[in-house]
Scaffold this active site. Sequence first.
Site, mmCIF file in Angstrom:
data_model
loop_
_atom_site.group_PDB
_atom_site.id
_atom_site.type_symbol
_atom_site.label_atom_id
_atom_site.label_comp_id
_atom_site.label_asym_id
_atom_site.label_seq_id
_atom_site.Cartn_x
_atom_site.Cartn_y
_atom_site.Cartn_z
ATOM 1 N N LEU A 110 6.122 5.620 11.292
ATOM 2 C CA LEU A 110 7.352 6.284 11.710
ATOM 3 C C LEU A 110 7.118 7.791 11.880
ATOM 4 C CD1 LEU A 110 9.605 4.277 9.293
ATOM 5 C CD2 LEU A 110 9.756 4.178 11.796
ATOM 6 N N HIS A 126 4.259 -1.453 -0.301
ATOM 7 C CA HIS A 126 2.883 -1.373 0.191
ATOM 8 C C HIS A 126 2.006 -2.275 -0.679
ATOM 9 C CE1 HIS A 126 -0.650 0.329 2.099
ATOM 10 N NE2 HIS A 126 -1.187 0.481 0.908
HETATM 11 N N1 LIG Z 1 5.752 7.891 8.270
HETATM 12 C C1 LIG Z 1 5.578 6.715 7.635
HETATM 13 N N2 LIG Z 1 5.693 5.571 8.335
HETATM 14 C C2 LIG Z 1 5.507 4.380 7.690
HETATM 15 C C3 LIG Z 1 5.167 4.341 6.327
HETATM 16 C C4 LIG Z 1 5.067 5.582 5.617
HETATM 17 O O1 LIG Z 1 4.815 5.611 4.394
HETATM 18 N N3 LIG Z 1 5.278 6.729 6.302
HETATM 19 N N4 LIG Z 1 4.897 3.109 5.708
HETATM 20 C C5 LIG Z 1 4.526 2.057 6.658
HETATM 21 C C6 LIG Z 1 4.238 0.693 6.113
HETATM 22 N N5 LIG Z 1 2.758 0.515 6.126
HETATM 23 C C7 LIG Z 1 2.153 0.247 4.936
HETATM 24 O O2 LIG Z 1 2.810 0.043 3.889
HETATM 25 C C8 LIG Z 1 2.026 0.611 7.342
HETATM 26 C C9 LIG Z 1 2.525 0.007 8.497
HETATM 27 C C10 LIG Z 1 1.812 0.115 9.704
HETATM 28 C C11 LIG Z 1 0.607 0.808 9.748
HETATM 29 C C12 LIG Z 1 -0.117 0.926 11.060
HETATM 30 O O3 LIG Z 1 -1.269 1.369 11.109
HETATM 31 N N6 LIG Z 1 0.572 0.531 12.150
HETATM 32 C C13 LIG Z 1 0.014 0.625 13.511
HETATM 33 C C14 LIG Z 1 0.264 -0.683 14.248
HETATM 34 C C15 LIG Z 1 -0.252 -1.852 13.432
HETATM 35 C C16 LIG Z 1 0.278 -3.188 13.987
HETATM 36 O O4 LIG Z 1 1.113 -3.157 14.917
HETATM 37 O O5 LIG Z 1 -0.147 -4.224 13.433
HETATM 38 C C17 LIG Z 1 0.704 1.742 14.298
HETATM 39 O O6 LIG Z 1 1.887 2.063 13.966
HETATM 40 O O7 LIG Z 1 0.066 2.214 15.251
HETATM 41 C C18 LIG Z 1 0.093 1.393 8.597
HETATM 42 C C19 LIG Z 1 0.792 1.288 7.384
HETATM 43 C C20 LIG Z 1 5.584 1.943 7.734
HETATM 44 N N7 LIG Z 1 5.647 3.216 8.397
HETATM 45 N N1 GAR Z 2 1.386 -1.680 5.308
HETATM 46 C C1 GAR Z 2 2.553 -2.510 5.277
HETATM 47 C C2 GAR Z 2 2.184 -3.880 4.769
HETATM 48 O O1 GAR Z 2 1.057 -4.338 4.914
HETATM 49 N N2 GAR Z 2 3.167 -4.534 4.159
HETATM 50 C C3 GAR Z 2 2.954 -5.858 3.637
HETATM 51 O O2 GAR Z 2 3.254 -6.809 4.648
HETATM 52 C C4 GAR Z 2 3.694 -8.003 3.990
HETATM 53 C C5 GAR Z 2 4.957 -8.430 4.671
HETATM 54 O O3 GAR Z 2 5.280 -9.700 4.251
HETATM 55 P P1 GAR Z 2 6.763 -10.268 4.540
HETATM 56 O O4 GAR Z 2 7.039 -10.011 6.008
HETATM 57 O O5 GAR Z 2 6.624 -11.716 4.196
HETATM 58 O O6 GAR Z 2 7.709 -9.516 3.648
HETATM 59 C C6 GAR Z 2 3.930 -7.664 2.508
HETATM 60 O O7 GAR Z 2 2.896 -8.203 1.701
HETATM 61 C C7 GAR Z 2 3.885 -6.157 2.486
HETATM 62 O O8 GAR Z 2 3.338 -5.634 1.281
#
Ligand SMILES: Nc1nc2c(c(=O)[nH]1)N[C@@H](CN(C=O)c1ccc(C(=O)N[C@@H](CCC(=O)O)C(=O)O)cc1)CN2
Ligand code: GAR
Length: 232
Positions: A110, A126
């Site tokens: 985001l 996470h």
């Molecule tokens: N600004 C922030 N945005 C998000 C956070 C955050 O802490 N700060 N948490 C993430 C959730 N997350 C891990 O918990 C996470 C989700 C997605 C990615 C990522 O690399 N996404 C890629 C696309 C990957 C895909 O489509 O499979 C991207 O956005 O280019 C890393 C960590 C949610 N957002």
């Molecule tokens: N970095 C973000 C990430 O990897 N999140 C992980 O995706 C899964 C979603 O499962 P769900 O759709 O069944 O809740 C969860 O295990 C969560 O920790």
Amino acid sequence: MTGTSGISGVSEHSEEKRCRVVVLISGSGTNLQSIIDSAAGENSPYAVCAVISNKAEAYGLTRAQTAGIATEVINHRDYPDREGFDSALIETIDQYQPDLVVLAGFMRILTPGFVRHYSGRLLNIHPSLLPKYQGLHTHQRALEAGDREHGATVHFVTEELDGGPPIVQATVPIEPNDSAETLAQRVQVQEHLIYPLAVQWFAEGRLRMNGERAELDGQPLPPCGQRIDSRA
Ligand SMILES: Nc1nc2c(c(=O)[nH]1)N[C@@H](CN(C=O)c1ccc(C(=O)N[C@@H](CCC(=O)O)C(=O)O)cc1)CN2
Ligand SMILES: NCC(=O)N[C@@H]1O[C@H](COP(=O)([O-])[O-])[C@@H](O)[C@H]1O
């Protein structure tokens, strides 16, 4: 943008104001389901008002519709850049007037503008013991590092990816024959316990973000958040 209508966790006769929660997903929605189930209780301090997915095929949308919760799909591929997608997200989310926005397997990074807009009322779960393994593929990374324990962290979301103040962590053992899949399953059992707990704390007015730290009942939480050991 497409959607359905409805609110879960709020009885028809409910007078009190419950914390209005909007959940963002990208996939299966098992964490969403745990939050929906926890909100179903008569005395729940929160209600899930809407579920928004960036992927139309997310099974979590079916979970929400089964629970009578409004759903929306906003596909990030329909926008020229992250800012455009996030602006559309904000416009849709704010129609539901949320007190809290919950990322539950939401897989898009985001923008700072989005994070600022919901600062202090934006949570994520996470799948690692933060600050270890920020980003993706956490289970495989823990296995490759030879770690003996792993887990999940609920944290406030900040601009720094997975760098926001931890709220609660659950630990699980890593077994000798674990694969990323078996480890993920063990971690998710704990996720489904700690995420509803953190949402409830926020809905009860007990949890807040104070700068770099999370506070529970006015007291700073430890840097890793409240620790819950699954072996206890
Ligand atoms: N600004 C922030 N945005 C998000 C956070 C955050 O802490 N700060 N948490 C993430 C959730 N997350 C891990 O918990 C996470 C989700 C997605 C990615 C990522 O690399 N996404 C890629 C696309 C990957 C895909 O489509 O499979 C991207 O956005 O280019 C890393 C960590 C949610 N957002
Ligand atoms: N970095 C973000 C990430 O990897 N999140 C992980 O995706 C899964 C979603 O499962 P769900 O759709 O069944 O809740 C969860 O295990 C969560 O920790």
